[in-house]
Structures are given as structure tokens and as C-alpha cells.
Design a protein around this motif. Structure first.
Motif, mmCIF file in Angstrom:
data_model
loop_
_atom_site.group_PDB
_atom_site.id
_atom_site.type_symbol
_atom_site.label_atom_id
_atom_site.label_comp_id
_atom_site.label_asym_id
_atom_site.label_seq_id
_atom_site.Cartn_x
_atom_site.Cartn_y
_atom_site.Cartn_z
ATOM 1 N N VAL A 13 -11.593 4.287 -20.403
ATOM 2 C CA VAL A 13 -10.402 4.891 -21.178
ATOM 3 C C VAL A 13 -9.923 6.111 -20.301
ATOM 4 C CG1 VAL A 13 -9.454 5.776 -23.260
ATOM 5 C CG2 VAL A 13 -11.242 4.205 -23.237
ATOM 6 N N GLY A 14 -8.576 6.051 -20.106
ATOM 7 C CA GLY A 14 -8.037 7.260 -19.349
ATOM 8 C C GLY A 14 -8.152 7.147 -17.828
ATOM 9 N N GLY A 15 -8.614 5.981 -17.637
ATOM 10 C CA GLY A 15 -9.105 5.929 -15.945
ATOM 11 C C GLY A 15 -7.721 5.407 -15.195
ATOM 12 N N GLY A 16 -8.136 5.105 -13.707
ATOM 13 C CA GLY A 16 -7.016 4.467 -12.830
ATOM 14 C C GLY A 16 -7.363 5.220 -11.779
ATOM 15 N N TYR A 17 -6.215 5.212 -11.204
ATOM 16 C CA TYR A 17 -6.302 5.632 -9.455
ATOM 17 C C TYR A 17 -5.467 6.986 -9.350
ATOM 18 C CZ TYR A 17 -7.906 1.209 -8.571
ATOM 19 O OH TYR A 17 -8.851 -0.021 -8.398
ATOM 20 N N ARG A 18 -5.894 7.827 -8.249
ATOM 21 C CA ARG A 18 -5.109 8.967 -8.199
ATOM 22 C C ARG A 18 -5.182 9.340 -6.529
ATOM 23 N NH1 ARG A 18 -8.075 13.856 -7.797
ATOM 24 N NH2 ARG A 18 -10.354 13.643 -8.570
ATOM 25 N N LEU A 19 -4.416 10.179 -6.087
ATOM 26 C CA LEU A 19 -4.557 10.301 -4.575
ATOM 27 C C LEU A 19 -5.953 11.043 -4.186
ATOM 28 C CD1 LEU A 19 -1.004 11.372 -3.335
ATOM 29 C CD2 LEU A 19 -2.060 9.106 -3.191
ATOM 30 N N ALA A 20 -6.447 10.884 -3.183
ATOM 31 C CA ALA A 20 -7.777 11.478 -2.889
ATOM 32 C C ALA A 20 -7.507 13.130 -2.068
ATOM 33 C CB ALA A 20 -8.658 10.691 -1.826
ATOM 34 N N GLY B 242 2.697 11.826 -10.610
ATOM 35 C CA GLY B 242 1.718 12.916 -10.695
ATOM 36 C C GLY B 242 0.595 12.722 -10.185
ATOM 37 N N GLN B 243 -0.193 13.454 -9.465
ATOM 38 C CA GLN B 243 -1.410 13.534 -8.612
ATOM 39 C C GLN B 243 -2.422 13.536 -9.198
ATOM 40 O OE1 GLN B 243 0.432 15.770 -6.058
ATOM 41 N NE2 GLN B 243 1.971 14.062 -6.335
ATOM 42 N N ASP B 244 -2.499 14.400 -10.523
ATOM 43 C CA ASP B 244 -3.823 14.846 -11.209
ATOM 44 C C ASP B 244 -4.376 13.917 -12.305
ATOM 45 O OD1 ASP B 244 -3.815 17.299 -9.923
ATOM 46 O OD2 ASP B 244 -2.244 18.032 -11.372
ATOM 47 N N ALA B 245 -3.520 13.055 -13.043
ATOM 48 C CA ALA B 245 -3.923 12.419 -13.973
ATOM 49 C C ALA B 245 -4.026 10.893 -13.159
ATOM 50 C CB ALA B 245 -2.772 12.105 -15.110
ATOM 51 N N PRO B 246 -5.006 10.323 -13.577
ATOM 52 C CA PRO B 246 -5.103 8.802 -13.047
ATOM 53 C C PRO B 246 -4.025 7.660 -13.476
ATOM 54 C CG PRO B 246 -7.266 9.613 -13.941
ATOM 55 C CD PRO B 246 -6.321 10.567 -14.190
ATOM 56 N N GLN B 247 -3.727 7.146 -12.592
ATOM 57 C CA GLN B 247 -2.881 5.986 -13.082
ATOM 58 C C GLN B 247 -3.125 4.544 -13.005
ATOM 59 O OE1 GLN B 247 0.750 6.907 -13.754
ATOM 60 N NE2 GLN B 247 -0.235 8.950 -13.548
ATOM 61 N N ALA C 210 0.771 -1.149 0.071
ATOM 62 C CA ALA C 210 -0.154 0.105 -0.049
ATOM 63 C C ALA C 210 0.950 1.118 -0.013
ATOM 64 C CB ALA C 210 -0.841 0.179 1.211
ATOM 65 N N GLY C 211 2.013 1.369 0.690
ATOM 66 C CA GLY C 211 2.851 2.420 0.923
ATOM 67 C C GLY C 211 3.549 2.824 -0.449
ATOM 68 N N ARG C 212 3.950 1.471 -1.071
ATOM 69 C CA ARG C 212 4.626 1.576 -2.345
ATOM 70 C C ARG C 212 3.574 2.045 -3.216
ATOM 71 N NH1 ARG C 212 7.723 -4.052 -2.465
ATOM 72 N NH2 ARG C 212 7.964 -3.503 -4.486
ATOM 73 N N ALA C 213 2.548 1.900 -3.334
ATOM 74 C CA ALA C 213 1.344 2.154 -4.366
ATOM 75 C C ALA C 213 1.289 3.610 -4.416
ATOM 76 C CB ALA C 213 0.255 1.257 -4.537
ATOM 77 N N LEU C 214 0.950 3.785 -3.162
ATOM 78 C CA LEU C 214 0.680 5.453 -3.000
ATOM 79 C C LEU C 214 1.607 6.420 -3.108
ATOM 80 C CD1 LEU C 214 -1.573 5.265 0.350
ATOM 81 C CD2 LEU C 214 -2.234 5.544 -2.276
ATOM 82 N N LEU C 215 3.156 5.834 -2.889
ATOM 83 C CA LEU C 215 4.274 6.553 -3.293
ATOM 84 C C LEU C 215 4.610 6.602 -4.653
ATOM 85 C CD1 LEU C 215 6.599 8.231 -2.478
ATOM 86 C CD2 LEU C 215 8.118 5.881 -2.064
ATOM 87 N N SER C 216 4.280 5.785 -5.227
ATOM 88 C CA SER C 216 4.234 5.656 -6.942
ATOM 89 C C SER C 216 3.354 6.695 -7.297
ATOM 90 C CB SER C 216 3.943 4.289 -7.695
ATOM 91 O OG SER C 216 3.905 4.283 -8.766
ATOM 92 N N LEU C 217 2.222 6.788 -6.883
ATOM 93 C CA LEU C 217 1.040 7.703 -7.276
ATOM 94 C C LEU C 217 1.569 9.197 -7.182
ATOM 95 C CD1 LEU C 217 -2.355 6.188 -6.135
ATOM 96 C CD2 LEU C 217 -1.678 6.652 -8.594
ATOM 97 N N THR C 218 2.262 9.361 -5.817
ATOM 98 C CA THR C 218 2.761 10.697 -5.612
ATOM 99 C C THR C 218 3.917 10.944 -6.208
ATOM 100 O OG1 THR C 218 2.220 10.144 -3.044
ATOM 101 C CG2 THR C 218 4.003 11.844 -3.455
ATOM 102 N N LEU C 219 4.648 9.987 -6.665
ATOM 103 C CA LEU C 219 5.929 10.462 -7.827
ATOM 104 C C LEU C 219 5.460 10.710 -9.179
ATOM 105 C CD1 LEU C 219 8.584 7.845 -6.107
ATOM 106 C CD2 LEU C 219 8.602 10.326 -5.918
ATOM 107 N N ALA D 170 -3.872 0.678 -12.513
ATOM 108 C CA ALA D 170 -3.278 -0.446 -11.732
ATOM 109 C C ALA D 170 -1.880 -0.946 -12.403
ATOM 110 C CB ALA D 170 -4.240 -1.319 -11.286
ATOM 111 N N ARG D 171 -2.180 -1.227 -13.505
ATOM 112 C CA ARG D 171 -1.077 -1.931 -14.247
ATOM 113 C C ARG D 171 0.288 -1.276 -14.445
ATOM 114 N NH1 ARG D 171 -1.267 -5.475 -20.028
ATOM 115 N NH2 ARG D 171 -3.061 -5.942 -18.616
ATOM 116 N N ASP D 172 0.020 0.128 -14.432
ATOM 117 C CA ASP D 172 1.286 0.990 -14.637
ATOM 118 C C ASP D 172 2.057 1.037 -13.184
ATOM 119 O OD1 ASP D 172 0.932 1.800 -17.095
ATOM 120 O OD2 ASP D 172 0.045 3.556 -16.932
ATOM 121 N N ILE D 173 1.034 1.096 -12.123
ATOM 122 C CA ILE D 173 1.528 1.018 -11.002
ATOM 123 C C ILE D 173 2.542 -0.103 -10.703
ATOM 124 C CG2 ILE D 173 1.164 1.012 -8.301
ATOM 125 C CD1 ILE D 173 -1.531 2.933 -9.257
ATOM 126 N N ALA D 174 1.473 -1.303 -10.978
ATOM 127 C CA ALA D 174 2.395 -2.726 -10.654
ATOM 128 C C ALA D 174 3.700 -2.597 -11.367
ATOM 129 C CB ALA D 174 1.406 -3.859 -11.209
#
Length: 151
Positions: A61-68, A21-26, A10-19, A28-32
Motif C-alpha cells: 500500500v502506497g508503493g510504486g516507483y520513484r526516481l533513484a 513528484g520524485q518523493d512519493a512513489p507512483q 522508458a523516457g516517457r515513464a521517467l519523465l512522468s515520474l519527474t513531472l 505503474a497504473r498511474d504512470i500508464a
């Protein structure tokens, strides 16, 4: 304290989202791919993080995860709590309640364990995702006792 695989991932995934860009969704595949985490397990963790209000998701399309929230407002204690039980040294009960002090040494140890749990929560609450990202980039020193090894 032993950090669980779920909490580490969880920490690694959120750090990846932090590093990255927080605006564009990432996705799960890219994070992995970036973190080396197994995607099916990562998706379960991301759902738990979403349920805890730490990430937002967008489908399609263009979906994914971003920090809340901004990374300086998300603390490691929240990350661990989102994927684990509450942060305590263990569930031994509370000192001086329900016969907790009936046996030799039990009461003082219960007080010590409660103090250890409180210190773990305090320490984990002292690190935000922004702090960890700054450490990863060399802008802040690593915590005391940590060996600085590149990822």
C-alpha cells in the motif's frame, strides 16, 4: 537514428515520474494512465530501469516507483542504455583491427560509424530528465529541429 518503442516508453515513464513528484512513489497504473502506455509492457520497462539503478520501487500500500536520483542527474543516454543494447551506430568492429581494412573503403567507413556512435552517445548524454521536464513546461526551448507540438 530510430528510437525503439522500449526506449521511448522508458523516457516517457521517467519523465512522468519527474513531472509528478520524485518523493512519493507512483504506481505503474498511474504512470500508464498518465502516459497512455500499456501497463504490462510498462512494468517490464520499469523493472529494467530498476535493474539499471534509475528507479527505486516500494511494494504494498502506497508503493510504486520513484526516481533513484535527482532528475538533473539522470541522462537520456542512461535511459536508452537501460532498456537497449549499448548506444553504437552498429557493431562493425574497430578500424585497423583483425583485418578490418582488408576491403576497399571498409576502414574509413568503420571510423565514420564509430564517430557517429560517439556523437549519438554525446548528444543523448546532454539531456537530463530535468532538462526535458523544463522543455515540457516551457521553461527551456525545445531542441533544434524539433517541432513544438503539445502532447
Amino acid at each position: 537514428m530510430k528510437v525503439s518503442t522500449r526506449a521511448d516508453y522508458a523516457g516517457r515513464a521517467l519523465l512522468s515520474l519527474t513531472l509528478h513528484g520524485q518523493d512519493a512513489p507512483q504506481s505503474a497504473r498511474d504512470i500508464a494512465d498518465r502516459t497512455g502506455l500499456p501497463q504490462p509492457y510498462l512494468e517490464q520497462i520499469l523493472l529494467a530501469l530498476k535493474g539499471a539503478g534509475l528507479v527505486l520501487s516500494k511494494r504494498g500500500v502506497g508503493g510504486g516507483y520513484r526516481l533513484a536520483r535527482p532528475p538533473q542527474q539522470i541522462y537520456l543516454s542512461e535511459v536508452v542504455s537501460a532498456v537497449e543494447a549499448p548506444i553504437v551506430a552498429d557493431d562493425f568492429g574497430e578500424p585497423h583491427k583483425d583485418g578490418a581494412c582488408d576491403h576497399e573503403g571498409q576502414c574509413v567507413l568503420l571510423a565514420v560509424w564509430a564517430s557517429v556512435g560517439a556523437e549519438m552517445r554525446r548528444l543523448l548524454s546532454s539531456f537530463s530528465l530535468a532538462d526535458i521536464a523544463a522543455m515540457a513546461g516551457g521553461a527551456l526551448p525545445w531542441p533544434e529541429g524539433a517541432e513544438a507540438t503539445p502532447d
